[in-house]
Design an enzyme around this catalytic site. Structure first.
Site, PDB file in Angstrom:
ATOM      1  N   GLU A   1      -8.265  -1.162 -12.979  1.00 28.04           N
ATOM      2  CA  GLU A   1      -7.519  -0.572 -13.086  1.00 28.04           C
ATOM      3  C   GLU A   1      -7.368  -2.072 -14.756  1.00 28.04           C
ATOM      4  OE1 GLU A   1      -4.298   1.642 -10.074  1.00 28.04           O
ATOM      5  OE2 GLU A   1      -4.177   0.006 -10.824  1.00 28.04           O
ATOM      6  N   LEU A   2      -6.925  -3.265 -14.636  1.00 30.95           N
ATOM      7  CA  LEU A   2      -6.857  -4.481 -15.000  1.00 30.95           C
ATOM      8  C   LEU A   2      -8.022  -4.590 -16.336  1.00 30.95           C
ATOM      9  CD1 LEU A   2      -5.672  -6.730 -15.840  1.00 30.95           C
ATOM     10  CD2 LEU A   2      -6.966  -7.781 -14.545  1.00 30.95           C
TER      11      LEU A   2
END
Length: 1031
Positions: free
Chosen positions: A104-105
């Site tokens: 996600e990052l």
């Protein structure tokens, strides 16, 4: 920031978990994406942060709580990542253990959207060197299971995140207080979502603008993936700038846009400099300062800086009082360069300019700013004159008169009200206030505003504007245009080369409007008409009443300037034709009630329009050399027995006549044979000529005739056979011709006839109806059951394949409808008005699959509606008024999937409404008036499932007064109530109550107002998440 400070950021309602603030193509719309590792922080800090963001009016995505039921978790998370405006990464000691957090990052940093790091009990340095510290063990595991490329992406993402200034939490920094950390993070998110802009100053007194603001704000808020353009159009002084400022201030408070600018064109400069380089450069510099904080663009071009706006995010730009397209183009170089969700609001008096500008936008809407309604106008006037919405009792009547004279124009109401603010003595009331209406004409600010619009017109537009103000206001557009067309090449008035285009320009500039009726009459705001009349009088071109009489009676230097002369209300009623001899440019002459004698050969040959209503003469004087006369109106001349004689023929008098109106000339018995020589005549109106017995056969020579109105010619015995030879006749009205015994057998040859009005008094009329295969509108009055039988027996309706409108009016002897009515397969509208003995509708009515409007008014014997009503799948409007015997609606009404408006009034015997009303998903208007108790009708039972979208207007719920309207589609001030004796407008007769809204759309339910104890309607999105909002 403490909790009290946070209150200033809050939106109207808090989002429950998992509920989207609005929908997108993916069905989600999140403000914040919370990236975190659940076992470390979900139950503590992240849960508190999620709650704080919701309290601030934001909609965060918190994985499990926000996942959409039925969707794969990965899809919901990816969608949320894509639409979220801000990403928050809460990095804890176990963060790197989660492959989902790391992936996600990577996506968050790749998106280019703001990322706010929160280092929860870790240091940014730990992210830069994952080989050591708290992330070492996690990355060793990843290296054994994942590809080197994947591990490198994750480690690079952590290093990039470490370079972003964020919040570091450890017990020593915040003294173990996560609440303070939560507040700072929320403030940082809000600062990125909601940049600070200053609200613009608006008038302290504003009335009647809420609906306009709501409609415009709604349009702007619907803009998502494109740049929208909203045009505000209206006459000068109507409040366009004020509305634009209110919209701007709304979005200042609601923090929708990343950057905002309000630009105003200065009309105090000369017209030639409006689009000059100095003006444009000034506006360009202001735009760059407002949006980019660039003080000047000397180092780079304006184009260079404008391209920078593409990275600014959603932007709001207001261009106020644009007059030319070039002004917009020089300021807005390319709409496509603005960020997604941006909006440009343009105000102008010229609708054409806005439409040209809007033609380049895929998301363009035009909003007309109209004058205030009477009640709102009075309130606004009183606020400036008395500092209160109510005038003192002794001033109330005269204050109403003065405010009415302002015609609902806010600028006029403000100026005049302010000028009378200190005029409160009895002497003022007696002397000064009665003069206020006349004083209005001389108010510099009002006239300057309106005069500016006039000064910007072309010569032809100015000439037409004055013509309408002084002569043609409220006349039918087509008739007036024909008069102007006849002036082409006229040497005395320079002519109208392009009357249609010129009129369209005046309409686009909000100086003229068209009436809402099919006649499309020309209408003009009262103050604009005053302006036009003032211009006409001062120039000497358009004169009326005593000023006109003075010109006729005395020596006048400007005779050749007089274009229009109106003597209808002058102090003198008798004139000699010789008095008009010097007016060689006279085009329009109004002689209503005047006695004019002499040789009409003295009147100008340029005369186009002669209106001589209530003419006292028995015979017309000789009318020689009226070669250019287009329209002749002798209405209500009860003494007029004949018009032309064989020795004074129409051909010789006015060969180019297009319109001849002789309505209510009750002494006329017949028309002369010479009328057939009017080869260009288009309209012949004999309405109410009750003693006309015959028409000459030469009427068949009127090959250009389009309208023949014989309505209420009660002595007319027949129509000449030659009438069938009229090739262009479109409208024929013979209703209430009670002496007519036959119709030409060749009537079926009138293939061009589209509108026929008749009373079906004899069978031949029913037969004639069946022969008119091209009919589109059929108006039947005084119809009986016998006439219905004739229609069925002759299958008259079977051949009317083009009929779109069928109206029965005043048919007390009719108890049934034709059983062949179901054959009208293209019927669009069916109206039954004052059919007192009609007991039922036939089942075949369900065959009218294209019917969109069904109106049942004053059908007092109608008891039920057939079950086949639900088969009318195209029905959009159902109106039931004063049907006092009607007891129930069929359950099948719920099948009307396209029904938009349902009106029921004056039906006191109506029983409970069917449950199926809940199924009317397309409904935007529900009106129930004077039908007994709302409780008895089961309104409270039906409403919870009835969706009526848009803003509501709800009247007092006592008794049976309920109006719920989508104001974007319907204006309640235009709604009238049928109380048998007369049609009354609802507003002013029903007390409006305040509206309670918990969302902008959704389901209606009735609740009890704890404060007042009254019943109120409340709009909710979902009943279980509704929150009562007091207003």
């Amino acid at each position: 920031m403490d909790d009290r400070a946070l209150e200033t950021w809050r939106r109207p309602c808090k989002h429950p978990r998992g509920q989207c603030s609005s929908s997108t193509a993916m069905g989600v719309d999140y403000d914040v994406f919370l990236n975190h590792r659940g076992p470390d922080v979900k139950a503590g800090f992240v849960a508190h942060l999620d709650e704080a963001l919701r309290d601030a009016g934001l909609n965060p995505f918190l994985d499990k709580a926000s996942l959409r039921k039925g969707d794969p978790a990965s899809r919901s998370i990816n969608d949320a990542l894509e639409v979220a405006k801000i990403h928050v990464a809460v990095v804890s000691k176990g963060y790197a253990e989660s492959k989902y957090c790391l992936s996600e990052l990577v996506d968050m940093l790749r998106s280019g959207k703001p990322v706010i790091p929160v280092y929860y009990e870790v240091e940014p340095a730990h992210l830069r060197w994952v080989e050591n510290g708290p992330f070492k063990e996690a990355f060793e595991k990843h290296q054994s299971k994942r590809s080197p490329e994947q591990v490198k992406k994750w480690s690079d993402a952590l290093r990039k995140l470490a370079d972003i200034t964020g919040f570091c939490y450890c017990p020593s920094d915040y003294k173990g207080d996560e609440v303070e950390l939560k507040r700072e993070v929320v403030c940082a998110i809000l600062s990125k979502l909601t940049p600070s802009h200053e609200a613009l100053q608006v008038d302290r007194c504003m009335v009647g603008v809420e609906e306009h603001v709501h409609a415009c704000v709604k349009n702007v808020e619907m803009i998502t993936n494109t740049t929208g353009l909203l045009g505000l159009v209206g006459m000068g002084g109507v409040g366009k700038t004020s509305l634009a400022r209110l919209i701007y201030n709304h979005f200042v408070n609601h923090k929708k846009f990343q950057a905002m600018s309000f630009l105003t064109v200065d009309h105090n400069t000369t017209l030639s400099s409006l689009s000059s380089l100095g003006m444009v450069e000034k506006l360009q510099n202001q735009l760059l300062w407002d949006l980019l904080h660039v003080q000047n663009c000397n180092d780079h071009s304006y184009s260079y800086w404008f391209h920078k706006l593409s990275h600014k995010g959603p932007t709001l730009i207001v261009l106020d009082d644009i007059y030319e397209r070039s002004q917009f183009d020089e300021i807005i170089l390319d709409i496509g360069l603005l960020g997604q969700g941006s909006c440009i609001i343009v105000t102008s008096r010229d609708q054409h300019v806005l439409k040209v500008i809007g033609g380049e936008s895929q998301n363009f809407s035009l909003h007309e700013v109209t004058p205030l309604e009477t009640n709102d106008a009075t309130k606004l006037f009183n606020l400036y004159a008395f500092r209160s919405e109510e005038a003192p009792p002794k001033f109330k009547d005269v204050a109403n008169d003065v405010s009415k004279a302002c015609g609902g124009l806010p600028l006029a109401l403000k100026v005049v009200g302010s000028s009378l603010m200190d005029k409160k003595s009895d002497e003022d009331l007696e002397c000064i206030w009665p003069e206020a209406v006349n004083a209005l004409k001389g108010e510099v600010k009002v006239i300057t505003t309106l005069r500016w619009s006039y000064d910007c017109l072309s010569v032809e537009e100015k000439m037409m504007f004055v013509d309408i103000a002084c002569v043609f206001c409220n006349l039918e557009k087509q008739e007036v245009v024909e008069i102007w067309k006849s002036c082409k090449g006229c040497s005395s008035c320079f002519g109208y080369g392009t009357p249609h285009m010129t009129l369209r320009n005046l309409i686009d500039k909000s100086l003229v409007a068209l009436g809402i009726s099919s006649r499309q009459e020309l209408v003009m705001h009262g103050l604009l008409q005053e302006l036009g009349q003032s211009i006409g009088t001062s120039s000497g071109s358009h004169l009326w009443e005593n000023a006109a009489a003075k010109v006729v009676e005395e020596n006048y230097d400007g005779y050749n300037k007089v274009k229009s002369l109106n003597l209808a209300k002058s102090r003198k009623c008798k004139y000699e034709c010789e008095s008009f001899a010097k007016m060689t440019n006279l085009h329009y002459l109004i002689l209503d009630g005047c006695d004019v004698s002499g040789n009409f050969d003295h009147i100008s040959k340029e005369l186009r329009w002669l209106q001589w209503r209530n003419m006292p003469l028995i015979h017309l004087p000789r009318m020689l050399n009226f070669l250019n006369l287009v329209a002749l109106d002798f209405s209500n001349s009860s003494s007029l027995a004949t018009i032309w004689t064989e020795t004074n023929s129409a051909t010789e008098g006015c060969p180019n006549l297009l319109n001849l109106t002789m309505s209510n000339c009750t002494s006329i018995i017949t028309l002369p044979d010479s009328i057939g020589q009017l080869s260009r005549l288009q309209v012949l109106d004999l309405f109410g000529c009750q003693n006309v017995q015959r028409l000459p056969s030469t009427i068949g020579q009127l090959t250009q005739l389009q309208l023949l109105n014989l309505q209420d010619c009660r002595s007319l015995e027949s129509l000449p056979d030659s009438i069938s030879a009229l090739p262009r006749l479109q409208r024929l009205f013979i209703g209430y011709c009670t002496s007519m015994s036959k119709v030409p057998e060749t009537m079926g040859l009138m293939t061009g006839l589209t509108f026929f009005a008749t009373d079906l008094a004899t069978e031949w009329q029913a037969v004639a109806v069946g022969q008119l295969h091209g009919l589109k509108k059929l108006f039947v009055s005084k119809c009986s059951d016998e006439a219905i039988t004739w229609l069925d027996r002759n299958s008259s309706l079977a051949h009317l394949h083009h009929l779109s409108m069928f109206l029965f009016y005043e048919c007390p002897a009719m108890s049934k409808l034709p059983h062949t009515i179901g054959l009208l397969t293209n019927l669009d509208e069916l109206d039954l008005n004052i059919c007192k003995n009609l007991r039922e509708l036939p089942n075949c009515i369900g065959q009218l699959k294209l019917l969109t409007t069904l109106s049942l008014r004053r059908c007092s014997s109608l008891e039920t509606l057939p079950d086949c009503l639900g088969a009318l799948t195209s029905l959009k409007r159902l109106s039931i008024a004063q049907c006092r015997s009607l007891t129930k609606l069929p359950e099948s009404i719920g099948h009307l999937s396209r029904l938009q408006a349902l009106c029921i009034e004056g039906s006191g015997k109506l029983q409970r409404l069917p449950e199926s009303l809940r199924q009317l998903s397309a409904l935007v208007g529900l009106q129930i008036l004077d039908c007994g108790s709302l409780d008895g009708l089961g309104v409270l039972r039906v409403l919870p499932g009835l969706r009526i979208w848009g803003c509501t207007s709800v009247t007092n719920l006592s008794g049976s007064c309920l109006i719920v309207l989508d104001k974007k589609r319907c204006d309640p001030s235009l709604y009238f109530y049928d109380d048998v004796n007369q049609m009354r407008f609802v507003r002013g007769n029903l007390t409006e109550m305040r509206v309670v809204e918990a969302n902008d759309c959704g389901i209606l339910r009735l609740v009890q107002d704890a404060e007042s104890g009254r019943s109120i309607l409340q709009r909710v999105h979902k009943v279980d998440c509704c929150k009562l909002i007091m207003s």
